[in-house]
Design an enzyme around this catalytic site. Structure first.
Site, PDB file in Angstrom:
ATOM      1  N   CYS A  92       0.887  -1.156   0.000  1.00  0.00           N
ATOM      2  CA  CYS A  92       0.000   0.000   0.000  1.00  0.00           C
ATOM      3  C   CYS A  92       0.926   1.207   0.000  1.00  0.00           C
ATOM      4  O   CYS A  92       1.493   1.554   1.039  1.00  0.00           O
ATOM      5  CB  CYS A  92      -0.898   0.005   1.230  1.00  0.00           C
ATOM      6  N   CYS A  95      -0.655   4.244   2.275  1.00  0.00           N
ATOM      7  CA  CYS A  95      -0.767   4.177   3.745  1.00  0.00           C
ATOM      8  C   CYS A  95      -0.331   2.802   4.220  1.00  0.00           C
ATOM      9  O   CYS A  95       0.855   2.491   4.160  1.00  0.00           O
ATOM     10  CB  CYS A  95      -2.159   4.586   4.243  1.00  0.00           C
ATOM     11  N   SER A  96      -1.281   1.957   4.670  1.00  0.00           N
ATOM     12  CA  SER A  96      -0.853   0.681   5.255  1.00  0.00           C
ATOM     13  C   SER A  96      -1.893  -0.407   5.035  1.00  0.00           C
ATOM     14  O   SER A  96      -1.992  -1.325   5.834  1.00  0.00           O
ATOM     15  CB  SER A  96      -0.593   0.871   6.747  1.00  0.00           C
ATOM     16  N   CYS A  97      -2.686  -0.313   3.960  1.00  0.00           N
ATOM     17  CA  CYS A  97      -3.748  -1.289   3.716  1.00  0.00           C
ATOM     18  C   CYS A  97      -3.158  -2.695   3.597  1.00  0.00           C
ATOM     19  O   CYS A  97      -2.144  -2.891   2.921  1.00  0.00           O
ATOM     20  CB  CYS A  97      -4.514  -0.926   2.447  1.00  0.00           C
TER      21      CYS A  97
END
Lengths: 191, 218
Positions: A92, A95-97
């Site tokens: 991702c 962000c941090s998906c």
């Protein structure tokens, strides 16, 4: 940070917005239940059962939810299959998906600038840092998780695992092999 | 927004440093921040896109140097302060000066499993999808000052529709309080050379999940 976070929790508690016992349950869930062993069971099942594998690649949310021991999972899970000619990786960049339902909370490196910045451009360099070297002709496919779809890599079953049951197979499935920065462990060779 | 969070393709961040036997949380406060965010997400009145928007709006120097959960903690404070749910003075004093202004009940123990399960972002629509699998598309060259999910490295690039996911909540609208504004969502795959030039690895393909307003027909 400890004092600031405690202060914030106290204020939210006094306002009746949170219940600290509920926070305990959330922390406990991530520390004990929601982790990569769930994903490993799914991968092992797919290695053993061609019908389940087909269903997983068709609609991973429905297929995984049908496995009682993993439990219901969120929507839009997509399983992507590694092949002798294709290696999948997940990132991702924004962000941090991450497929948290199956793998738990992402490791720090997955959320870090070095991984997010480099893997979409120099995937082989990233793989090399993880100790993975793939043939130059193998296609590398990077899935950038920019929406609410979530990706699980279905790695290739290691050779030498004929006759293994689901638990033995699951023990070979690492977290990184389901992100695409690693490969499954090889079975230990007998004496 | 063209922020430092949008880091695909950037140089200079160094090596990846995996940690052996990494714990889920590195300190108890990290777990409390994660749990407060989850719990407040149910009563705070913001959505996932507003959360992301708040986080990526942090000053670049902070975003790049704060640990992940430190950044989350600041984001949580921002979301609470913006809505008047908490005052800065209350956090400093570690006590509430007034009751809650939220009508809803806090997250209950019996609802934790449900709260931790990812919800569906698919929505119904009467609009037909503009694209089908195999169509050639070009991503638009858009530079919104607000939240968007089309990374800079994938703007103005030619790709191919590989999957059609149905109609989903559109983050660009949802983040600014303009409702779900459902849009068709696709997997669009690009050759590495289209993104990075022909000198790079010819065996690389990269896909993004692209909403229909990000795309135009080739």
């Amino acid at each position: 940070m400890t004092l600031r976070v405690r202060a914030l929790e106290t204020v939210l508690l006094e306002k009746g917005l949170i219940d600290p016992a509920v926070l305990d349950l959330i922390v406990e869930a991530y520390e004990t239940r929601i982790g990569p062993r769930n994903g490993a069971k799914v991968v092992a099942r797919a290695w053993l059962d061609p019908d389940f594998k087909r269903a997983l690649l068709e609609d991973a949310t429905a297929a995984v939810s049908s496995l009682g021991h993993v439990g219901e999972i969120g929507d839009h899970l997509i399983a992507v299959e590694n092949l002798p000619t294709l290696h999948n990786m997940v990132v991702c960049t924004l962000c941090s998906c991450y497929p948290t339902d199956l793998l738990g909370l992402p490791p720090v490196w997955y959320k870090s600038a070095p991984y997010r910045s480099r893997v979409v451009r120099n995937a082989r360099g990233v793989l090399a840092e993880f100790g993975v070297n793939l043939p130059p002709e193998m296609e590398i496919r990077v899935w950038d998780s920019t929406a609410e779809t979530r990706f699980l890599v279905l790695p290739m079953r290691p050779a030498g695992t004929e006759g293994f049951d689901v638990d033995a197979l699951a023990s070979l499935v690492t977290r990184d092999s389901m992100i695409g920065t690693g490969l499954p462990k090889l079975p230990e060779v007998g004496p | 927004m063209n922020g430092v969070h949008d880091m695909g393709g950037m140089d200079g961040f160094g090596r990846i440093e995996p940690e052996r036997d990494e714990p889920v949380f590195h300190a108890p406060w990290e777990g409390r921040v994660m749990a407060m965010m989850r719990a407040m997400g149910c009563v705070g009145g913001w959505n996932l896109d507003m959360f992301r928007n708040a986080r990526e709006s942090q000053p670049p120097s902070f975003y790049l140097t704060a640990s992940y959960y430190k950044s989350w903690e600041k984001t949580l404070e921002t979301l609470l302060l913006e809505r008047g749910l908490v005052m800065e003075e209350e956090i400093v004093a570690s006590r509430s000066f007034s009751g809650s202004t939220v009508a809803g009940q806090p997250l209950r123990a019996e609802d934790v499993s449900k709260a931790l399960k990812r919800q569906s972002y698919e929505r119904s629509t009467s609009a037909a999808a503009l694209f089908k699998v195999g169509d050639g598309v070009r991503t638009r060259n858009i530079h919104l000052p607000t939240h968007t999910r089309l990374p800079r490295y994938a703007r103005g690039r030619r790709g191919t529709i590989e999957r059609v996911h149905g109609c989903h909540v559109f983050p660009d609208s949802s983040a600014v309080g303009a409702g779900d504004d459902p849009q068709w969502l696709y997997t669009v795959v690009f050759d590495g050379s289209e993104l990075w030039g022909t000198d790079d690895d010819p065996s690389l393909k990269v896909s993004v999940e692209a909403f229909e307003p990000y795309l135009e027909a080739l």
